[in-house]
Each structure stands twice: as structure tokens, then as C-alpha cells.
Design an enzyme around this catalytic site. Structure first.
Site, PDB file in Angstrom:
ATOM      1  N   CYS A  60      -6.102 -48.084  74.873  1.00  0.00           N
ATOM      2  CA  CYS A  60      -7.171 -49.054  73.945  1.00  0.00           C
ATOM      3  C   CYS A  60      -7.217 -50.742  74.283  1.00  0.00           C
ATOM      4  CB  CYS A  60      -6.485 -48.536  72.504  1.00  0.00           C
ATOM      5  SG  CYS A  60      -4.563 -49.348  72.722  1.00  0.00           S
ATOM      6  N   ALA A  63      -3.929 -52.383  75.351  1.00  0.00           N
ATOM      7  CA  ALA A  63      -3.369 -51.620  76.442  1.00  0.00           C
ATOM      8  C   ALA A  63      -4.470 -52.293  77.810  1.00  0.00           C
ATOM      9  CB  ALA A  63      -3.427 -50.346  76.951  1.00  0.00           C
ATOM     10  N   ARG A  94       3.502 -50.835  84.082  1.00  0.00           N
ATOM     11  CA  ARG A  94       2.653 -50.942  84.606  1.00  0.00           C
ATOM     12  C   ARG A  94       2.504 -51.267  86.317  1.00  0.00           C
ATOM     13  NH1 ARG A  94      -2.949 -50.477  84.294  1.00  0.00           N
ATOM     14  NH2 ARG A  94      -3.366 -52.618  85.647  1.00  0.00           N
ATOM     15  N   HIS A 193      -9.807 -56.226  77.758  1.00  0.00           N
ATOM     16  CA  HIS A 193      -9.528 -57.066  79.517  1.00  0.00           C
ATOM     17  C   HIS A 193     -11.222 -57.959  78.133  1.00  0.00           C
ATOM     18  CE1 HIS A 193      -9.531 -52.973  81.288  1.00  0.00           C
ATOM     19  NE2 HIS A 193      -8.542 -53.903  81.324  1.00  0.00           N
TER      20      HIS A 193
END
Lengths: 540, 460
Positions: A60, A63, A94, A193
Site C-alpha cells: 500500500c 508502505a 526492510r 513514493h
């Protein structure tokens, strides 16, 4: 790899995959599956809604924003405003490495959350958020605090931006800003992003005009220091005499972001996650950007030479060439040892927004062929090149993500190179503000598939029996249960680095291990291999 | 230092959770659903929820976790997720052909108030659910309780959606194992089989989350409780629920719906909790505990008495889920160890009371807290103030363990950096032996690493 004479034509395979779907789904998925015809401009469907229930790789917006872009910056307290899960799952998962030194601030091992409860959902969570910011400030006195909105925050109407403004004013010496990255925004991580780029640009970039010392100052955009990739690139830059101002955002600090607008050139690694930042920095401050790729030894050398061409400085060029000459022997020696064992093997890559493209370089250095590839959350330009941008339809899901209106900064805009220089450099092969995309490099009759589903992966593997499949943690063990090794290209299976020269060597060795191990042959029990053997054993 | 910003001085927090000792409901619901044979868990929310839960479970088990999502967009968040869920149901049955779809909600679908049974019946009306196939569901709002509640709610969802009331009573005993590992589910079945009892257990993730490597990906592995067995659990003689938080809801619903009486006992971690489980089985079935199990018990007692010097007085900090922490605390105190700091992010009043009863019986005063702001940051601060000899909890404890140089035994969810939990139980007497082996192992490794050369021991 399956014997190629027995593989049906790609069109036939595609048809077979789609025939299993409900009609509407088949119609939709068909446009996301392209059988490559080299030389022709093919269109692929990308950055559209995932079919519900299909088993997607995608995550999503939260994230993409909190996890991917902001995750690797160490001196910021990232508070997740929401129920506990989102903060919990993005806590250290991550593998972004960072080097704060013995005394530097580093909040990355911490998870901060407002842990919203039902009363916060009913009566609003702004009060709790303010209190949480105050508590974080009292405990840590960080340089910056960021707030990340999760799904319910947007639905109940908490205004995280006004909370951020209020608390910033109240506390005085800490930069506070919010990200409206609710999980339902957009169609994948990609929306996150974009949101991350916007807010970092708005609230951080340009806060400090002190340019770092150095003749050749660059920013590296879209490199997240998974497994130490950024460390390797930093090492190479240092040897070359290139000054790295800021990396967005591997091994990064707020301080580096704040002065990133002073750089001479922006280098873009992951086009998908960070091109917005490059565009905005160019418009506002006049920094040109070029696409680079430090995945693959040849690609690294090529990218370094592009930087040399850009600065057109004899000293720098000589130094870069010397570094390449120094680094290449180990790369070549490793390849000479390994390539006879990897030559001709096949790979599939379904990952990310750039890795499924970049890693094809490494495989091709090893003589391996990419037979199918695709991205998890990319857009058409990442496949077809930026030339398609004017033709990309902006749908409702994309329209909901803010496009910042950016203008040239009246005082600080400074074109780094003039138009003449740009033309001259373009003729020399440096494409500014351009990315040719993945598809251009893919061979005839290979598959390009966007947002691949589990069903599609399984059928591809059954048909092609590739020697290696590259994807992420959710796919890893299902694929390996099929007897095909899976290399995670998000987390690198806890290995790496794979960037730069040393990274390439690491990757060759790792892939050699994966595609040549005989361990898979031991899977079948001897009594299953030879049907008669059980009776024989019983007779003894 | 990894956790270099954690001050020793404890300041009360009201709003900020730091390094949580819990996660949200849906992941528990997803894990529970994997314990039904040929079940497809489905997350009704944004894609990220499903991706995160699948990733967390996959990292913990190193196994495929196949699940779907309703892929909410901004539009569906405004207009409701009905059309997404109906089309997901159609797609899942068509493409992946499960026996059951187990839908759980998320904070998104709960906040907008999507009505799952209504949507499911719409899917049935529209012919999207093939004959003989099932949709079960659980409401799992992420802003209530924790992952443990999500598990409990999905187990209750199995009762609600599948268990069938019956006039007939069989001699079968139902076992609700609580949130334990596949290895533990296997062990609980072994113990019950050793008692010679006919039973139905659900969920059962053994042979699902520890599936063998065969070179073929079996989408629905052979394990998991068959739907028929869950249906039949409505005719059983009795239900034993393990772990009050995980199993009471389902046991109680089974009593209301199908009139099956129940008892709740702790998850059998350690000597006394295993004793109680076996006695509960014995009471429910009328069968005695066989000698083979008494022998197993004897072997654990043998290790404890042999190695008592290494255990006595050792101070322990532990964190995790209430249903595990309660019997674990009891086991530690039984071995004369001293739990000093105990934290669980999962709320519920009963926890502190039960733990303190156990501790007070041995004259131990400890820091015990659960619920809001009971997190690993607080636990670490407590440890800085009163150091411990042993840390027990999930993988996130490794940062504390390294900074403070504390021997560390991984237990709970998630374990991201070691294997073993899927295959070797920590329940039953065998599980107690494994815990002992792990605890003694980390103590002795530290002694071997740090003792002066003059005092380096060959025999321990």
C-alpha cells in the site's frame, strides 16, 4: 530450464493462463501481459487497480511512503498515526543499513506509533497524536518528527498537517511534518513514493544553503541501502573524487536532505520511486538529472563515465577511469570462474519499480537470459520509457495524489549547464531527464507482465522451469516449493551488497550457488524415484 | 549501541507506543484461517494489510502464505467495499478453488462499517459461491485488542460459520489449541492420541505451516482441520480450550450454539500447565494418563533437578502474549528462576492478576504490565534499572539482548531470525525439555565465552 523445443509459443501460454480467469479478469489482465516484439513500440497496462482476490505482490501507499522512502533516514522520529499493525510491520523489516557512527542519532531500530484505539476512531485521534509528538520530543529531542497517516486517519478526518504545524510552532526547535499516505491511496506503494517525495521536497529540501565542499557534488536518488548497497556506491564515489551530497534515502540524514539542492547533478537509480524529486529539484533549483544504474559492474562503469562526461573535467575523468581499471580485474576474474557454470541459464524477475530492470544487467553479465520480467508497482514509463509520458492517461486513482506546483526559486535557481552544453552532452550520449524503460532491453518472445498474480507466476514456472526466479518474501517459499530457487530482490535474502563492483562479485557468487547447487536433486526420496525399491527393501 | 536513545529513567507515557509488544488483529485471523484444510484467508481492506500479514507470517514460518485482499482504493473507502469483496469471492473460487474463504476485516473496513455477512449473502445470491463451499468471517478491527484477539475471533468465526448443532452426542473431545506453533499443534495431538482419546482440533496448522519440500507447491497442503470435522464439533461431548484469550470466545460460542460444555485451561507450557491439560483430558474422557506420559514428565523433572544450580535465582525478563506468558512465568518460577519484568501489549485485566498470583505464591515482586504503552521500550528501561540474566521473547528482543549482553531465548511471534519453532514444540513435557535445553544453552554459552581462562569449565 525446460527443453525449449517443448515450450509452446508465448501467445499460447498467455491464452492458457488467461483462460482460467473469469472473463472480466481475463480481459483486464490481458493488457498487462505483453509478449515482446523487439523494435516495436508496445503498450503495457500498468499502475492500475489490482483485481481483488487475485493474490498480488503489491502493498500500500503507507508502505511506499513510510517503509520505502522515509525508512532509511536515521535521525528522524517517524510516528505512525494509526492502529499498531502498520508501525509494527514496517519496523526494521526492510533491511536499510545505516552508519550513524558511535554517537550519531539513529531512530531506525525504534518503532513509534500512536496505537489508536476504538475511542480514537470514534472521537478523533488528533489529541493523542499531539500528546505522542510531545512525548517523543521530551524523550529524544530529535531534529525532525514525521507523522504517517494510516487508513482510518483519513476516514475519520484527523488533520495531521495542522497538528504538525501546531506542534512545530509550539516546540520551536524541531521540524515536524505529516504524510497523508493512507493505505487506500492510489493502487500500490507507488502512490506513497510520490507523497513522500512531495513532503520531503516541501518541508526539508532547501533548508540549508551551505554546499558541501568538493568540485563534483552529486545527489544519488532512489538508492535505499538495502544490504549496504549505498555503502559500496559511497566507497566508489570517494575513490573517484565525487562528493555525495545526499542519498535519497539510503544511509541518509535530515541534514543531507536539507542541503541537497546545492548539488551539481542528480543521479537517478530507482526512477519509479524518486523521479518526482528530481523533476521538482530541476524546476526549482536548476539541477539536471540523469538516469544511472549501479547494479552490474559494466553498468556501474558506464554510469561513472556518464558522470565524467557531464563534468567534463580531465582530472575527474582520469580518476574515474583509474578506479574502473582498478576494480574490474576482480570482477573479471570472478566472472571467468563462474560464467561457464551460469551461461545459458534462465531467470525471471518480478519485483519493484526498477530492480526487475536493473538486475537483468547482472544476469546478462553472467550469460543468463531473462525470459520474463515485470514490476510490482511501476507505471508505463518504467516499461516503455519516458517518451510515453504525454500519452499516459491519468485515472481517478492517480488524480487523487497531489502534484506539487513548483516554480523556479527566484534567488536560488541556477542552471548548472546551459542549453548549448546540454545539446553537446546529448550528442555525446548523455540523455538528460530520460529513462528508456525496461521493455526496450527485453528480447523477442520474452514476457513482460505487470503486477503479476500468483496464478500467472505458477503457470510461467510450470512452463519455462527457469533456473532462478527473483521476487520478494511473499513469493519466496511458494516458488521454492516448486523446486525453483528464488532470490529476493527486496531484502537480498539478507545478503548483499549487490551494487557497484564488489556487489557484482557478491551477486555472481550467490547466483552461481543458487543455480548450480545439487541440493534440489535430493528432494525426491529414493523409494519414490525407483518404484520397485520398496518391495526390494521389504524382501531383504 | 543499537537502542542508543533509550534512557534509563522511566517517564510515564500516555500516547506514544515505542517498540510494541503486540501487533494488530488481522494477522491472528489469517494465521488461524490457515489451520483449516483448503482454506483461503481473505483480508477485507487495503492491499498493504494483506501484504504485511503475509510477509510477517512468511518470515516467521519460511513457508508460503497464500491469501487475498479486497484491494481497497479511495473510491471503495468512500462507497464501501461490497463490490470489491463480491468480485474477490468470485475470483478466489474461480482461480484458487478453496473449500472455504475466511474473510477478516481491517481497521479500514471496520471504520466504514462494511457488513460482511450481508456482503457474503449477496455473493451467494449472485451465484458466486459454488455449492458446498463456505464463507466464514471474523470482525477484526485493528484498533481493538491485539493479534491474539484476531486469532480468537477467527476461531469463533469457525464455530459461527461451520459448527453444526446436533441432538446426537459423540464421545469426541474438541480441542481448541490457542495460538501456538504447528509443532505445538502436532504435540498437542500426540499427547491426546497417547491418551487414546478421539478428538477434533481446530485450527491445526501442522502440515500447513511446516509443509515438506517435495518439489511441488501444493496450494492447499494436506494439513489443516477438514471442514467436516469443524462441522461435526457441534456434536462432540466436550470442548477443552487452551489459553483463555485465544479460545474462550470460540468455546463459549460452541456451547451457546451447539450445547457443548467446555473448560478452559492454560496452553501447556511447562510442567504444571501440561499436568493440568492432561488432567483436563482425563476428566473429559474418563481415560487415565498413560505411563508413557508420566515417564516424559519424569524426564523433564530429571533435567531440572540435575541442572538446578544453573537455574536457581536467575532473573528473567519476558514479553509476548498473555496465554503464553502465564504458563511460562509459572514454569520459570517452578524451576526457582525469578521473573523480574513481564510485558504484554495485549490488553485484558486478567493478565496482571494471574501473573501476580503465580509470582506472589513464590514471594516474588515483579514489574508486570500489559495493554496500553506496555511496550518493549518500557521493558528495556526496566532492565536498565534492574538487570536480568535472561531475556525471553520474539526476535525484536535481540536489540536489547545485544546492547545489554543478556542471554536470549526466542519465543513467541514473530521469530524472524532462527528456525526451530515450527518443528520443535515448547508445549507438553517434550516442549519443556526444549525450553530447558535452550535456556541452559544460552547460559552456558555465555559462561564459556566470558569466563576467565583459569575458570574455564570442561564439564558443566
Amino acid at each position: 530450464m525446460a527443453d525449449s523445443t517443448h515450450i509452446p509459443s508465448p501467445e499460447k501460454i498467455k491464452e492458457e493462463i488467461l483462460s482460467h480467469y473469469p472473463v472480466k479478469v481475463a480481459k483486464k489482465r490481458s493488457k498487462a501481459m505483453v509478449v515482446r516484439e523487439k523494435g516495436s513500440d508496445q503498450e503495457i497496462q500498468a499502475n492500475v487497480r489490482t483485481v481483488p482476490g487475485i493474490i498480488t505482490q503489491r502493498g500500500c501507499s503507507y508502505a511506499g511512503c513510510k517503509g520505502v522512502v522515509l525508512g532509511p533516514t536515521r535521525d528522524i522520529v517517524n510516528i505512525t498515526h494509526g492502529p499498531i499493525g502498520c508501525g509494527f510491520y514496517s519496523w526494521l523489516t526492510r533491511r536499510n543499513q545505516t552508519d550513524p557512527g558511535p554517537d550519531g542519532a539513529n531512530y531506525m531500530p525504534y518503532c513509534f506509533s500512536t496505537d489508536m484505539q476504538d475511542e480514537n476512531i470514534v472521537f478523533g485521534g488528533e489529541k493523542k497524536l499531539k500528546e505522542a509528538i510531545q512525548e517523543a520530543y521530551d524523550l529524544f529531542h530529535p531534529k525532525a518528527i514525521a507523522i504517517f497517516a494510516t487508513c482510518p486517519v483519513g476516514l475519520i478526518g484527523d488533520d495531521i498537517h495542522s497538528v504538525a504545524r501546531e506542534m512545530k510552532e509550539k516546540l520551536g526547535d524541531v521540524n515536524i511534518f505529516g504524510f497523508s499516505c493512507e493505505g487506500y491511496k492510489g493502487v500500490s506503494q507507488s502512490a506513497g513514493h510520490h507523497i513522500a517525495n512531495n513532503q520531503i521536497f516541501k518541508h526539508v529540501v532547501g533548508r540549508n544553503d551551505a554546499k558541501p565542499e568538493g568540485e563534483f557534488v552529486v545527489n544519488l536518488l532512489g538508492e535505499y541501502n538495502i544490504g549496504g548497497d549505498a555503502f559500496e556506491i559511497e566507497r566508489i564515489f570517494e575513490n573517484c573524487g565525487i562528493t555525495l551530497c545526499a542519498t535519497f534515502s539510503g544511509n541518509s540524514t535530515m541534514g543531507a536532505f536539507e542541503r541537497s539542492h546545492t548539488a551539481d547533478l542528480n543521479l537517478i537509480m530507482c526512477h519509479r520511486s524518486i523521479n518526482y524529486m528530481a523533476e521538482m529539484m530541476e524546476t526549482k533549483f536548476g539541477i539536471p538529472w540523469i538516469k544511472v544504474n549501479f547494479i552490474g559492474a559494466e553498468a556501474t562503469a558506464k554510469s561513472l563515465l556518464k558522470i565524467a562526461d557531464y563534468f567534463a573535467d580531465e582530472g575527474l575523468t582520469a580518476r574515474i577511469k583509474a578506479v574502473i581499471a582498478e576494480e574490474m580485474p576482480e570482477v573479471k576474474e570472478t566472472l571467468a570462474r563462474i560464467k561457464p557454470r551460469t551461461q545459458g541459464k534462465t531467470a525471471m524477475l518480478f519485483v519493484g519499480g526498477s530492480r526487475a530492470h536493473h538486475y537483468q544487467e547482472l544476469f546478462s553479465e553472467m550469460g543468463m537470459k531473462t525470459v520474463a520480467a515485470g514490476y510490482e508497482f511501476a507505471h508505463r514509463d518504467d516499461y516503455e520509457g519516458r517518451k510515453v509520458l504525454p500519452n499516459v492517461k491519468v485515472d481517478a486513482d492517480s488524480r487523487n495524489i497531489e502534484e506539487l506546483k513548483v516554480e523556479a526559486d527566484p534567488e536560488r535557481f541556477k542552471a548548472r549547464i546551459n542549453e548549448d552544453q546540454k545539446v553537446r552532452l546529448s550528442r555525446a550520449g548523455i540523455e538528460f531527464e530520460d529513462y528508456e524503460g525496461m521493455m526496450n532491453q527485453m528480447e523477442d518472445e520474452t514476457f513482460v507482465i505487470d503486477d503479476i498474480s500468483h496464478w500467472e507466476s505458477e503457470k510461467l514456472i510450470e512452463t519455462y522451469k527457469p533456473d532462478i526466479f527473483c521476487a520478494g518474501i511473499k513469493e519466496k517459499y511458494a516458488i521454492q516449493k516448486m523446486g525453483v530457487p528464488l532470490k529476493q530482490l527486496h531484502s537480498y535474502d539478507y545478503g548483499g551488497p549487490y551494487a557497484g563492483f564488489r556487489g557484482a562479485v557478491n551477486f555472481y557468487v550467490e547466483i552461481d550457488r543458487m543455480v548450480n547447487t545439487k541440493i534440489w536433486k535430493l528432494i525426491e526420496a529414493p523409494w519414490d524415484k525407483k518404484p520397485g525399491i520398496t518391495a526390494e527393501l521389504a524382501a531383504v | 549501541m543499537l537502542l542508543r536513545h533509550t534512557p534509563t529513567e522511566v517517564a510515564e507515557r500516555n500516547a506514544l507506543t515505542i517498540n510494541p509488544a503486540k501487533t494488530c488483529q488481522p494477522v491472528g485471523a489469517m494465521y488461524a484461517a490457515l489451520g483449516i484444510h483448503a482454506c483461503f484467508p481473505h483480508s477485507h481492506g487495503s492491499q498493504g494489510c494483506c501484504a504485511y500479514h503475509r510477509s510477517a507470517l512468511t518470515r516467521h514460518y519460511k513457508e508460503p502464505v497464500m491469501a487475498g485482499t479486497s484491494s481497497f482504493t479511495e473510491g471503495s473507502s468512500v462507497f464501501g467495499g461490497q463490490s470489491n469483496l463480491v468480485s474477490a469471492i468470485n475470483n478466489i473460487f474461480t482461480i484458487y478453488n478453496p473449500e472455504v474463504i475466511a474473510v477478516h476485516t481491517t481497521c479500514l473496513s471496520e471504520t466504514i462499517g462494511d457488513d460482511i455477512p450481508q456482503i457474503a449473502s449477496k455473493a451467494v445470491e449472485e451465484g458466486k459461491v459454488p455449492d458446498g463451499k463456505h464463507i466464514i468471517y471474523a470482525n477484526t478491527p485493528s484498533y481493538v485488542g491485539s493479534h491474539v484477539d484476531g486469532f480468537a475471533n477467527m476461531v469463533a468465526g469457525m464455530v459461527k460459520g461451520l459448527a453444526e448443532p446436533s441432538e446426537m452426542r459423540t464421545k469426541t473431545i474438541n480441542i481448541l489449541p490457542g495460538w501456538v506453533e504447528p509443532s505445538d499443534m502436532r504435540e498437542i495431538k500426540r499427547l491426546t492420541n497417547a491418551m487414546g482419546i478421539s478428538f477434533i482440533m481446530y485450527p491445526d496448522t501442522s502440515d500447513v505451516m511446516d509443509a515438506p519440500q517435495t518439489g511441488t507447491h501444493v496450494f492447499y497442503p494436506k494439513g489443516g482441520t477438514p471442514v467436516k470435522a469443524i462441522q461435526a464439533s457441534g456434536s462432540s461431548a466436550f470442548t477443552i480450550g487452551l489459553g483463555p484469550l485465544c479460545s474462550t470466545k470460540a468455546a463459549d460460542l460452541l456451547k451457546t450454539k451447539c450445547k457443548v460444555e467446555y473448560s478452559i485451561t492454560d496452553i501447556p507450557i511447562g510442567i504444571q500447565a501440561t499436568d493440568r491439560f492432561l488432567m483436563a483430558l482425563s476428566r473429559a474422557s474418563g481415560k487415565p494418563v498413560p505411563e508413557s506420559l508420566t515417564d516424559e514428565r519424569g524426564r523433564v523433572m530429571d533435567i531440572i533437578t540435575d541442572m538446578h544450580q544453573y537455574l536457581y535465582g536467575k532473573r528473567v525478563a519476558l514479553y509476548g502474549d498473555p496465554d503464553q506468558l502465564i504458563p511460562l512465568t509459572e514454569f520459570l518460577t517452578d524451576m526457582d528462576m525469578v521473573p523480574m519484568h513481564i510485558v504484554s501489549g495485549t490488553p485484558g485485566k486478567r493478565f496482571e492478576k494471574r501473573v501476580n498470583e503465580i509470582l506472589h505464591a513464590k514471594g516474588i515482586e515483579a514489574n508486570v504490565r500489559n495493554g496500553a504503552n506496555a511496550d518493549m521500550f518500557l521493558l528495556h528501561q526496566w532492565i536498565k534499572n534492574d538487570p536480568v540474566d535472561l531475556l525471553i521473547g520474539n526476535t525484536y528482543g535481540k536489540y536489547i539482548a545485544r546492547d545489554e549482553n543478556i542471554p536470549f531465548v526466542r519465543h513467541g511471534f514473530p521469530i524472524l531470525d532462527r528456525i526451530g519453532h515450527s518443528y520443535f514444540p515448547t508445549t507438553g513435557y517434550t516442549g519443556a525439555m526444549r525450553l530447558l535445553e535452550q535456556i541452559l544453552g544460552v547460559f552456558m554459552d555465555k559462561q564459556d565465552r566470558e569466563s576467565p581462562e583459569t575458570g574455564f569449565e570442561l564439564v558443566m
